[in-house]
Design a protein around this motif. Structure first.
Motif, PDB file in Angstrom:
ATOM      1  N   ARG A 242       0.823  -1.218   0.000  1.00 24.15           N
ATOM      2  CA  ARG A 242       0.000   0.000   0.000  1.00 24.15           C
ATOM      3  C   ARG A 242       0.858   1.269   0.000  1.00 24.15           C
ATOM      4  O   ARG A 242       0.328   2.379   0.018  1.00 24.15           O
ATOM      5  CB  ARG A 242      -0.921   0.024   1.221  1.00 24.15           C
ATOM      6  N   GLY A 243       2.174   1.102   0.000  1.00 22.67           N
ATOM      7  CA  GLY A 243       3.067   2.254  -0.034  1.00 22.67           C
ATOM      8  C   GLY A 243       3.143   3.007   1.275  1.00 22.67           C
ATOM      9  O   GLY A 243       3.448   4.204   1.293  1.00 22.67           O
ATOM     10  N   LEU A 244       2.898   2.318   2.394  1.00 21.89           N
ATOM     11  CA  LEU A 244       2.923   2.986   3.696  1.00 21.89           C
ATOM     12  C   LEU A 244       4.342   3.213   4.214  1.00 21.89           C
ATOM     13  O   LEU A 244       4.540   3.981   5.148  1.00 21.89           O
ATOM     14  CB  LEU A 244       2.108   2.176   4.717  1.00 21.89           C
ATOM     15  N   TYR A 245       5.296   2.508   3.636  1.00 22.80           N
ATOM     16  CA  TYR A 245       6.698   2.774   3.969  1.00 22.80           C
ATOM     17  C   TYR A 245       7.559   2.343   2.789  1.00 22.80           C
ATOM     18  O   TYR A 245       7.133   1.569   1.932  1.00 22.80           O
ATOM     19  CB  TYR A 245       7.118   2.050   5.246  1.00 22.80           C
ATOM     20  N   ASP A 246       8.769   2.870   2.746  1.00 25.56           N
ATOM     21  CA  ASP A 246       9.713   2.527   1.683  1.00 25.56           C
ATOM     22  C   ASP A 246      10.559   1.350   2.167  1.00 25.56           C
ATOM     23  O   ASP A 246      11.249   1.448   3.183  1.00 25.56           O
ATOM     24  CB  ASP A 246      10.602   3.733   1.370  1.00 25.56           C
ATOM     25  N   GLU A 247      10.503   0.251   1.454  1.00 20.27           N
ATOM     26  CA  GLU A 247      11.232  -0.953   1.857  1.00 20.27           C
ATOM     27  C   GLU A 247      12.741  -0.719   1.933  1.00 20.27           C
ATOM     28  O   GLU A 247      13.447  -1.441   2.637  1.00 20.27           O
ATOM     29  CB  GLU A 247      10.928  -2.097   0.889  1.00 20.27           C
ATOM     30  N   GLU A 248      13.235   0.275   1.227  1.00 22.02           N
ATOM     31  CA  GLU A 248      14.670   0.571   1.258  1.00 22.02           C
ATOM     32  C   GLU A 248      15.083   1.273   2.547  1.00 22.02           C
ATOM     33  O   GLU A 248      16.281   1.414   2.813  1.00 22.02           O
ATOM     34  CB  GLU A 248      15.059   1.407   0.041  1.00 22.02           C
TER      35      GLU A 248
END
Length: 331
Positions: A242-248
């Protein structure tokens, strides 16, 4: 004077009436006193030894409501999940012939208490709170999400910020670590049971800060409010989707073997015919092409389970932590 006679303000009941009332209360409180129940609350019986509450033997105690109340586990934004679950709610309504309403719960304790009180009929309980629901609320687990091949479950993952100096479990020592809630499996119980054998004792070797949810733990790691957090893989995967955080922004430190995921339960005292329709609705629901299917990527169907077998590892973890299934311990 009988028990039905209305008393005037300030008037005390007669001795016979009071004795009769006390007797009725005593009979009610001891209704199940003679039955086998294992760890179940005194409200329930388990004569067949399957570790879940038996349906009432008195048919007059079976519940067949016109409106079924369904609840999913506490989440950061209940409004979103109300919409996501709508396709299933409609399917459940069609199969059961009942009006079905989604009930947004704010905590595991509130969800368990709602079923215990009879206000909640069907519910998805998180992994750790499931034994509390079974023992305190008469919840009967019968399904969980999985694949058509019968695969299911999630892992405990430990995340830290990508810039941190934490690279393995022992590096958690001296840090501020976010656990979710006391009853959570991956967010608290499993770390307490598994980390000591890796050289770290939660609460002794590092400070525990309860975030309230997996979502908040993960977002706290991203914001560097916490040094690391044990979380459920399925939750962080949905958050990333959902784009709630950046995996990087984060780094995976450690991952466990797989645990069972959210259990789906019905209240023990529902009418047996209704129970069969509820089971049918779950097992016949197709995730493909629905918002629910998009949210739970990789899930294709609800698969049958039983609590005694599939929650054995969770009960073992909780037993190792000295967990007792009481209302005071439910958080």
């Amino acid at each position: 004077m009988t028990l039905r006679k209305k008393l005037l303000p300030g008037m005390a009941p007669s001795a016979p009436a009071l004795a009769a009332a006390l007797l009725l209360g005593l009979i009610s409180s001891q209704a199940h006193a003679d039955c086998e129940r294992g760890a179940l609350d005194t409200l329930y019986c388990d004569e067949n030894g399957d570790m879940v509450a038996d349906a009432p033997t008195d048919e007059s105690q079976w519940v067949d409501p016109d409106t079924l109340i369904f609840a999913y586990t506490p989440v950061e934004d209940p409004a979103i999940y109300s919409d996501i679950w709508q396709p299933f709610i409609e399917h459940l309504s069609d199969v059961t012939g009942k009006d079905v309403r989604f009930f947004a719960v704010q905590s595991n304790a509130a969800q368990v208490e709602a079923m215990r009180s009879g206000r909640l009929h069907i519910a998805g309980f998180s992994t750790g709170p499931t034994p509390f629901a079974v023992n305190l609320a008469g919840a009967v687990p019968f399904a969980l999400m999985g694949s058509d091949s019968g695969q299911f479950g999630y892992t405990l993952q430990v995340y830290t910020h990508v810039d941190s100096d934490i690279h393995e479990i022992t590096d958690l020592k001296g840090k501020r670590i976010a656990h979710t809630s006391p009853t959570s499996n991956s967010g608290n119980q499993a770390p307490r049971a598994l980390f000591p054998e890796m050289g770290v004792v939660p609460g002794e070797d590092y400070e525990i800060l309860f975030s309230g949810s997996h979502d908040q733990s993960m977002l706290g790691v991203v914001a560097k409010d916490y040094d690391a957090a044990p979380v459920a893989s399925e939750v962080v995967e949905r958050m990333a989707a959902r784009g709630l955080y950046d995996e990087e922004d984060v780094r995976l430190v450690w991952e466990s073997d797989r645990f069972p995921t959210t259990s789906y339960n019905y209240a023990y005292n529902l009418h047996p015919d209704l129970v069969e329709k509820i089971r049918e609705a779950f097992y016949s629901f197709q995730f493909a092409g629905t918002e629910l299917g998009e949210e739970f990527e990789g899930v294709e169907t609800f698969i049958p389970i039983n609590y005694q077998q599939h929650w054995r590892v969770i009960r073992t973890i909780q037993a190792s932590n000295g967990v007792q299934y009481t209302r005071d311990n439910l958080q």
